[in-house]
Design an enzyme around this catalytic site. Structure first.
Site, mmCIF file in Angstrom:
data_model
loop_
_atom_site.group_PDB
_atom_site.id
_atom_site.type_symbol
_atom_site.label_atom_id
_atom_site.label_comp_id
_atom_site.label_asym_id
_atom_site.label_seq_id
_atom_site.Cartn_x
_atom_site.Cartn_y
_atom_site.Cartn_z
ATOM 1 N N TYR A 69 17.472 63.031 4.814
ATOM 2 C CA TYR A 69 18.308 61.919 5.051
ATOM 3 C C TYR A 69 20.085 62.146 5.261
ATOM 4 O O TYR A 69 20.892 62.374 4.891
ATOM 5 C CB TYR A 69 19.017 60.839 3.414
ATOM 6 C CG TYR A 69 18.239 60.728 2.972
ATOM 7 C CD1 TYR A 69 16.246 59.896 3.304
ATOM 8 C CD2 TYR A 69 18.117 59.793 1.261
ATOM 9 C CE1 TYR A 69 15.321 59.356 2.462
ATOM 10 C CE2 TYR A 69 16.904 59.461 0.870
ATOM 11 C CZ TYR A 69 16.127 58.640 1.321
ATOM 12 O OH TYR A 69 15.027 58.717 0.427
ATOM 13 N N PHE A 217 12.728 50.487 -0.431
ATOM 14 C CA PHE A 217 13.059 48.769 0.494
ATOM 15 C C PHE A 217 12.846 47.692 -0.497
ATOM 16 O O PHE A 217 11.867 46.221 0.359
ATOM 17 C CB PHE A 217 11.795 48.898 2.052
ATOM 18 C CG PHE A 217 12.313 49.721 2.442
ATOM 19 C CD1 PHE A 217 13.035 50.680 2.672
ATOM 20 C CD2 PHE A 217 11.226 50.723 3.203
ATOM 21 C CE1 PHE A 217 13.684 51.653 3.184
ATOM 22 C CE2 PHE A 217 11.585 51.728 4.514
ATOM 23 C CZ PHE A 217 12.892 51.991 4.348
ATOM 24 N N GLY A 221 13.485 44.623 1.932
ATOM 25 C CA GLY A 221 11.483 43.732 2.945
ATOM 26 C C GLY A 221 11.861 44.643 4.436
ATOM 27 O O GLY A 221 11.560 45.283 4.708
#
Length: 301
Positions: A69, A217, A221
């Site tokens: 990340y 998520f 979406g």
């Protein structure tokens, strides 16, 4: 709803192994920029640090992160270390290995089993820890995860890792892993408008086996790593109006209503969005609302 007065304990608790966490946690992916990974622009460092500290102030004690990340200028693990070390008692940091990005930010071939120790050690260095609370093995298309999970089980025995989980798996992979070592969580993409039969089955299996199911998520979406979706079904909008809530809060509330073992790890780099996400743990949907939203999920599959 008054987001600022609601803390993460409103969402209830679950245990990752022997580690109790509030069911509403925090995902660190969006700390590094306007969109995850190499998308968007790098975040304001001071703002990201403030978001992390506010999360802890709001009772969040489960942070999900990974060494991969990072954006052009920011690293989620470095931000977590700077903002929160020395880490408060009870804070659980979950990371993942199995996939990685090179220094240019490009995704590279998934790690071999003998490379997983190096990935674990990289997370340890970045976070400033002597051991990792929970490490998820992210499956990268392998038919079998036994060899990779076995390598992580050895690191658990060596004391570098306390608990293990799996990510992006099917039920058969969970069976493989549990035959080797205890599994405390499963992370798959899943949400109100993201369904597939295998993952729906995993949610059920995890509930039966006392394993945390931690979808990623759940708010984003179809937008995925690019951020939260701006597309909301009329049913979601209607339920949101009824509760004086945002559509994102309803998506999170639906997620948490799927079972006491289902957690949520929404991510954001915005302090106001953080408070809204945490407050979603206090939304109590009616049976009728759940039926209507469940129908949306079924159609999405």
């Amino acid at each position: 709803m008054t987001s600022e007065t609601i803390t993460a304990d409103a969402s209830g608790t679950w245990k990752l192994g022997d580690l109790p966490v509030h069911r509403l946690g925090f995902g660190a992916m969006r700390l590094t920029g306007s969109a995850a990974f190499h998308h968007g622009t790098p975040s304001d460092r001071a703002r990201s640090i403030a978001v992390l500290r506010k999360a802890v102030e709001l009772g969040v004690n489960h942070i999900d992160t990974a060494a991969f990340y990072f954006s052009a200028l920011r690293s989620a693990n470095e931000l977590i270390n700077t903002a929160l070390a020395p880490y408060p008692d009870g804070l659980v940091i979950v990371t993942k290995v199995g996939t990685h990005r090179d220094h240019d930010g490009e995704w590279v071939t998934s790690a071999r089993p003998d490379q997983l120790r190096g990935q674990v050690e990289e997370n340890l260095r970045q976070l400033g820890r002597d051991y990792l609370d929970v490490v998820n093995l992210r499956r990268m298309g392998q038919d079998s995860i036994a060899e990779h999970f076995g390598a992580l089980a050895e690191l658990r025995e060596a004391g570098l890792v306390r608990h293990l989980g799996v990510s992006d798996v099917e039920p058969r992979h969970l069976d493989e892993a549990q035959a080797i070592a205890p599994v405390v969580c499963v992370q798959n993409r899943w949400g109100l408008d993201a369904a597939n039969p295998a993952t729906d089955e995993l949610v059920r299996i995890c509930g039966e086996r006392g394993i945390a199911f931690v979808p990623f998520f759940a708010v984003a979406g179809d937008a995925g790593a690019l951020g939260a979706t701006a597309s909301h079904d009329d049913e979601v909008l209607a339920v949101a109006r009824a509760h004086g809530a945002t559509p994102a809060q309803i998506r999170l509330a639906w997620t948490l209503h799927q079972g006491p073992h289902v957690l949520a790890i929404p991510g954001t780099g915005n302090p106001d969005h953080l408070a809204e996400n945490v407050a979603a743990g206090a939304v109590r949907l009616t049976e009728d609302e759940l039926t209507r939203l469940d129908a949306l999920h079924t159609r999405a599959g």
